[in-house]
Write a protein that holds these residues in place. Sequence first.
Motif, PDB file in Angstrom:
ATOM      1  N   THR A   1       0.818  -1.213   0.000  1.00  0.00           N
ATOM      2  CA  THR A   1       0.000   0.000   0.000  1.00  0.00           C
ATOM      3  C   THR A   1       0.856   1.269   0.000  1.00  0.00           C
ATOM      4  OG1 THR A   1      -1.699  -1.155   1.260  1.00  0.00           O
ATOM      5  CG2 THR A   1      -1.772   1.246   1.311  1.00  0.00           C
ATOM      6  N   THR A   2       0.360   2.298  -0.661  1.00  0.00           N
ATOM      7  CA  THR A   2       0.905   3.646  -0.504  1.00  0.00           C
ATOM      8  C   THR A   2      -0.032   4.391   0.431  1.00  0.00           C
ATOM      9  OG1 THR A   2       1.961   3.745  -2.679  1.00  0.00           O
ATOM     10  CG2 THR A   2       1.412   5.840  -1.635  1.00  0.00           C
ATOM     11  N   ALA A   3       0.500   4.871   1.554  1.00  0.00           N
ATOM     12  CA  ALA A   3      -0.329   5.545   2.560  1.00  0.00           C
ATOM     13  C   ALA A   3       0.228   6.927   2.863  1.00  0.00           C
ATOM     14  CB  ALA A   3      -0.388   4.708   3.835  1.00  0.00           C
TER      15      ALA A   3
ATOM     16  N   LEU B   1      -4.827   8.727   5.868  1.00  0.00           N
ATOM     17  CA  LEU B   1      -5.024   8.611   7.305  1.00  0.00           C
ATOM     18  C   LEU B   1      -4.590   9.925   7.943  1.00  0.00           C
ATOM     19  CD1 LEU B   1      -3.404   5.720   6.304  1.00  0.00           C
ATOM     20  CD2 LEU B   1      -4.259   5.045   8.556  1.00  0.00           C
ATOM     21  N   GLY B   2      -5.128  10.195   9.143  1.00  0.00           N
ATOM     22  CA  GLY B   2      -4.705  11.428   9.788  1.00  0.00           C
ATOM     23  C   GLY B   2      -5.158  11.545  11.225  1.00  0.00           C
ATOM     24  N   LEU B   3      -4.328  12.218  12.026  1.00  0.00           N
ATOM     25  CA  LEU B   3      -4.655  12.489  13.420  1.00  0.00           C
ATOM     26  C   LEU B   3      -5.418  13.802  13.503  1.00  0.00           C
ATOM     27  CD1 LEU B   3      -2.312  12.134  16.480  1.00  0.00           C
ATOM     28  CD2 LEU B   3      -3.712  14.174  16.183  1.00  0.00           C
TER      29      LEU B   3
ATOM     30  N   ILE C   1     -14.728  10.050   6.221  1.00  0.00           N
ATOM     31  CA  ILE C   1     -13.749   9.380   7.072  1.00  0.00           C
ATOM     32  C   ILE C   1     -14.423   8.580   8.188  1.00  0.00           C
ATOM     33  CG2 ILE C   1     -12.052  11.191   6.634  1.00  0.00           C
ATOM     34  CD1 ILE C   1     -12.666  12.232   9.490  1.00  0.00           C
ATOM     35  N   ALA C   2     -13.618   7.759   8.834  1.00  0.00           N
ATOM     36  CA  ALA C   2     -14.059   7.057  10.042  1.00  0.00           C
ATOM     37  C   ALA C   2     -12.946   7.115  11.076  1.00  0.00           C
ATOM     38  CB  ALA C   2     -14.410   5.606   9.730  1.00  0.00           C
ATOM     39  N   VAL C   3     -13.341   7.152  12.336  1.00  0.00           N
ATOM     40  CA  VAL C   3     -12.376   7.081  13.437  1.00  0.00           C
ATOM     41  C   VAL C   3     -11.993   5.621  13.641  1.00  0.00           C
ATOM     42  CG1 VAL C   3     -12.014   7.469  15.909  1.00  0.00           C
ATOM     43  CG2 VAL C   3     -13.314   9.132  14.564  1.00  0.00           C
TER      44      VAL C   3
ATOM     45  N   SER D   1      -9.715   7.484   5.562  1.00  0.00           N
ATOM     46  CA  SER D   1     -10.736   7.517   4.521  1.00  0.00           C
ATOM     47  C   SER D   1     -11.477   6.192   4.522  1.00  0.00           C
ATOM     48  CB  SER D   1     -10.068   7.757   3.161  1.00  0.00           C
ATOM     49  OG  SER D   1     -10.861   7.264   2.113  1.00  0.00           O
ATOM     50  N   ARG D   2     -12.797   6.255   4.431  1.00  0.00           N
ATOM     51  CA  ARG D   2     -13.564   5.007   4.467  1.00  0.00           C
ATOM     52  C   ARG D   2     -13.250   4.132   3.251  1.00  0.00           C
ATOM     53  NH1 ARG D   2     -19.595   5.532   6.733  1.00  0.00           N
ATOM     54  NH2 ARG D   2     -19.946   7.024   5.040  1.00  0.00           N
ATOM     55  N   ALA D   3     -12.919   4.757   2.145  1.00  0.00           N
ATOM     56  CA  ALA D   3     -12.517   3.973   0.969  1.00  0.00           C
ATOM     57  C   ALA D   3     -11.191   3.280   1.242  1.00  0.00           C
ATOM     58  CB  ALA D   3     -12.409   4.881  -0.256  1.00  0.00           C
TER      59      ALA D   3
END
Length: 357
Positions: free
Chosen positions: A49-51, A102-104, A124-126, A244-246
């Motif tokens: 994966t690229t994140a 992703l992110g804080l 997004i989702a937590v 991201s939910r995706a």
Amino acid sequence: MKTRATAAALAAAALALSLSGCVESGRSSTASAPADSDCPWEPDESVTTTARIAWQAIPNGDVVVKDLGILEACMPNATIKWVQAPSGGEVVKYYGTDEVDLGLMGSSPATIASSKPIVDDADIAVVWIHDVIGDAESLIVKDPSITDISGLKGKTVAVPFSSTAHYSLLQALTDAGLEAGKDVEVINLDPDKMPAAWQGAQIDAAWVWDPTQSQLLETGGERILSSADTAEAGRPTFDVGTASRAFITENPEFLTQWAKAQDWAVKLIQDDPATAAESVAVVLGIDPADAEKQFAGLTYLTASEQASADYLGGQFAKDLFNTAGFLLEQGGIEAVGTEADYAEHVDAGPAESVAGD
């Protein structure tokens, strides 16, 4: 309104202050991971994966993971790109422009992003709770004669808008019978710009986190209230990991390794805070001893605790729902969905995947 020249001067002064910290390790916050970084478990070479990960300079496990290169070591064939953000509100914007996966962010911007209409198309989702906020976010005042929040009437208070600190400040003002914009001037200011505004007598107080909080305290500021107090009043705040939910749907193996790394970092903070503080010191640009002291202002949860009904497994969606109700009263969002709507933006899967390890 401040001129561009004034804004530039504030930014330059803030930068100078932010670079004044001492870091014993010799690494900088922009340096690559230590060359001898190893994965604490068997690496997963199957993940490609690229994140793109948005991070903030907050003393929790996320910066430990970043500094020690745990994701890079445990997923050697993945591509990890770290993007620094000044606040959770900016992370929401990054999602909307497809700059991060992703992110804080704080629980307040997470609530805003989970309320319809979806802000900036940030779907997004937590997926993680980096910390439960206590004294790590506080209201710092310049005038020592001000001993409680009622003394801020007629004063100017800085806070990053749409942050957990903003949410806590608004709640505290409301509980004190003060109205933002009427009784107290509340201005939107990123943490790195606050020290210059403080020294330039442009603000009287700030609700903020470290390292800015410590900088204000070291220059004569006094803490009169914190997010631990607002939590006791029934409005807890959190720093959370979102995705991201995706991305969640498409990359379950990556998120399992990511959650495993976060859980490992939480346990390092709990069991060996001195070692964890070395990484936090690198990222925050402060002395390791000071970094270790900052751990006391936050509560850190293991994957097992997070997956429980008290947090991501149930209660956290209710916390988002309750936060949304307050934000609606303050004009921060347009509408509040149902509790089930907020539950759709909480995913305990990554925590559950490592909870039994």
